[in-house]
Motif scaffolding. Sequence first.
Motif, PDB file in Angstrom:
ATOM      1  N   MET A   1     -37.352  35.830 -18.962  1.00 12.77           N
ATOM      2  CA  MET A   1     -37.279  36.918 -19.934  1.00 12.77           C
ATOM      3  C   MET A   1     -38.646  37.431 -20.368  1.00 12.77           C
ATOM      4  O   MET A   1     -38.724  38.398 -21.132  1.00 12.77           O
ATOM      5  N   ALA A   2     -39.723  36.824 -19.902  1.00 14.09           N
ATOM      6  CA  ALA A   2     -41.066  37.180 -20.367  1.00 14.09           C
ATOM      7  C   ALA A   2     -41.367  38.666 -20.208  1.00 14.09           C
ATOM      8  O   ALA A   2     -42.021  39.268 -21.065  1.00 14.09           O
ATOM      9  N   ALA A   3     -40.896  39.268 -19.147  1.00 15.70           N
ATOM     10  CA  ALA A   3     -41.164  40.695 -18.918  1.00 15.70           C
ATOM     11  C   ALA A   3     -40.499  41.583 -19.963  1.00 15.70           C
ATOM     12  O   ALA A   3     -40.895  42.739 -20.131  1.00 15.70           O
ATOM     13  N   PHE A   4     -39.532  41.054 -20.680  1.00 19.02           N
ATOM     14  CA  PHE A   4     -38.799  41.836 -21.676  1.00 19.02           C
ATOM     15  C   PHE A   4     -39.233  41.512 -23.101  1.00 19.02           C
ATOM     16  O   PHE A   4     -38.635  42.006 -24.053  1.00 19.02           O
ATOM     17  N   MET A   5     -40.237  40.666 -23.244  1.00 25.43           N
ATOM     18  CA  MET A   5     -40.681  40.217 -24.563  1.00 25.43           C
ATOM     19  C   MET A   5     -41.922  40.970 -25.020  1.00 25.43           C
ATOM     20  O   MET A   5     -42.763  41.322 -24.208  1.00 25.43           O
ATOM     21  N   ASP A   6     -42.008  41.178 -26.333  1.00 28.85           N
ATOM     22  CA  ASP A   6     -43.216  41.782 -26.883  1.00 28.85           C
ATOM     23  C   ASP A   6     -44.335  40.746 -27.012  1.00 28.85           C
ATOM     24  O   ASP A   6     -45.507  41.100 -27.032  1.00 28.85           O
ATOM     25  N   LEU A   7     -43.975  39.482 -27.080  1.00 31.22           N
ATOM     26  CA  LEU A   7     -44.924  38.364 -27.052  1.00 31.22           C
ATOM     27  C   LEU A   7     -44.407  37.368 -26.023  1.00 31.22           C
ATOM     28  O   LEU A   7     -43.223  37.060 -26.017  1.00 31.22           O
ATOM     29  N   THR A   8     -45.281  36.875 -25.178  1.00 29.70           N
ATOM     30  CA  THR A   8     -44.856  35.898 -24.181  1.00 29.70           C
ATOM     31  C   THR A   8     -44.711  34.524 -24.836  1.00 29.70           C
ATOM     32  O   THR A   8     -45.241  34.295 -25.928  1.00 29.70           O
ATOM     33  N   PRO A   9     -44.008  33.589 -24.197  1.00 27.42           N
ATOM     34  CA  PRO A   9     -43.837  32.270 -24.799  1.00 27.42           C
ATOM     35  C   PRO A   9     -45.155  31.580 -25.169  1.00 27.42           C
ATOM     36  O   PRO A   9     -45.257  30.985 -26.250  1.00 27.42           O
TER      37      PRO A   9
ATOM     38  N   LEU B   1     -44.593  36.825 -35.893  1.00 25.22           N
ATOM     39  CA  LEU B   1     -43.626  36.071 -35.092  1.00 25.22           C
ATOM     40  C   LEU B   1     -42.193  36.301 -35.559  1.00 25.22           C
ATOM     41  O   LEU B   1     -41.289  36.506 -34.749  1.00 25.22           O
ATOM     42  N   LEU B   2     -41.989  36.239 -36.869  1.00 27.34           N
ATOM     43  CA  LEU B   2     -40.634  36.353 -37.407  1.00 27.34           C
ATOM     44  C   LEU B   2     -40.057  37.752 -37.249  1.00 27.34           C
ATOM     45  O   LEU B   2     -38.849  37.935 -37.291  1.00 27.34           O
ATOM     46  N   ARG B   3     -40.903  38.729 -37.050  1.00 27.36           N
ATOM     47  CA  ARG B   3     -40.450  40.103 -36.833  1.00 27.36           C
ATOM     48  C   ARG B   3     -40.432  40.478 -35.341  1.00 27.36           C
ATOM     49  O   ARG B   3     -39.984  41.556 -34.985  1.00 27.36           O
ATOM     50  N   SER B   4     -40.903  39.582 -34.494  1.00 24.96           N
ATOM     51  CA  SER B   4     -41.041  39.898 -33.064  1.00 24.96           C
ATOM     52  C   SER B   4     -39.689  39.921 -32.345  1.00 24.96           C
ATOM     53  O   SER B   4     -38.725  39.285 -32.766  1.00 24.96           O
ATOM     54  N   GLY B   5     -39.686  40.633 -31.240  1.00 24.20           N
ATOM     55  CA  GLY B   5     -38.501  40.656 -30.394  1.00 24.20           C
ATOM     56  C   GLY B   5     -38.438  39.465 -29.453  1.00 24.20           C
ATOM     57  O   GLY B   5     -37.376  39.127 -28.941  1.00 24.20           O
ATOM     58  N   ALA B   6     -39.564  38.816 -29.245  1.00 27.15           N
ATOM     59  CA  ALA B   6     -39.616  37.696 -28.297  1.00 27.15           C
ATOM     60  C   ALA B   6     -38.634  36.593 -28.670  1.00 27.15           C
ATOM     61  O   ALA B   6     -37.957  36.043 -27.798  1.00 27.15           O
ATOM     62  N   ILE B   7     -38.535  36.286 -29.947  1.00 28.42           N
ATOM     63  CA  ILE B   7     -37.654  35.190 -30.354  1.00 28.42           C
ATOM     64  C   ILE B   7     -36.186  35.539 -30.117  1.00 28.42           C
ATOM     65  O   ILE B   7     -35.361  34.650 -29.941  1.00 28.42           O
ATOM     66  N   TRP B   8     -35.878  36.828 -30.080  1.00 27.04           N
ATOM     67  CA  TRP B   8     -34.501  37.265 -29.832  1.00 27.04           C
ATOM     68  C   TRP B   8     -34.254  37.525 -28.364  1.00 27.04           C
ATOM     69  O   TRP B   8     -33.101  37.597 -27.922  1.00 27.04           O
ATOM     70  N   SER B   9     -35.309  37.692 -27.574  1.00 25.83           N
ATOM     71  CA  SER B   9     -35.160  37.895 -26.125  1.00 25.83           C
ATOM     72  C   SER B   9     -35.033  36.575 -25.380  1.00 25.83           C
ATOM     73  O   SER B   9     -34.569  36.557 -24.244  1.00 25.83           O
ATOM     74  N   CYS B  10     -35.447  35.497 -25.997  1.00 27.76           N
ATOM     75  CA  CYS B  10     -35.375  34.166 -25.377  1.00 27.76           C
ATOM     76  C   CYS B  10     -33.924  33.846 -25.021  1.00 27.76           C
ATOM     77  O   CYS B  10     -33.039  33.909 -25.865  1.00 27.76           O
TER      78      CYS B  10
END
Length: 187
Positions: free
Chosen positions: A37-45, A63-72
Amino acid sequence: MSVEGRDAVLATKVRQVTGVEVARCYQCGKCTAGCPMAAFMDLTPNQVMRLVQLRDPAADDELLRSGAIWSCAGCLTCTQRCPRLLDPAAVMDVLREASVRQGKVSERHRRVLAFHQAFLATIERDGRMGEVGLVRRYKLATGDLFSDVGLAPRALARGKLPLRGHRIAGRDEVRRIFRATRERHRP
């Protein structure tokens, strides 16, 4: 207020809940390299891990507002690949919980949260996944009742959408697990 009493310092909360000491991450990038999913995240893992390491309220807020945590996807590839035996997937879980608790889930990711909550409610009630229960809960939570209703007749005809879900015999045990988890993670 002590560090332990402030949600703004996520590294402490992550360690308390998961046992993961994010300071041990040396940013090798293997978690990101394997993440589907990294390609779809605003922040990588690995960027998520780094921001947690900073122990900075501004980084925590990002972090708490990022999309990365919801794209995981929670596939655990990052955890399996970590040479330090850390658990980035568990870190993502803690971040999602903190985001919900602090009301920082972006409008864009509220549907992901609604799906997650509908999924868990369906499992808790029936002991397993049932498509109709999941769809019903999700549609009611989002208010999007009709956007894909045209798909239902075809899914029904193909036997892909059983009207009545199968309930397992151990539903009470599943509910007990949910209750115990809620009690353990109460603020």
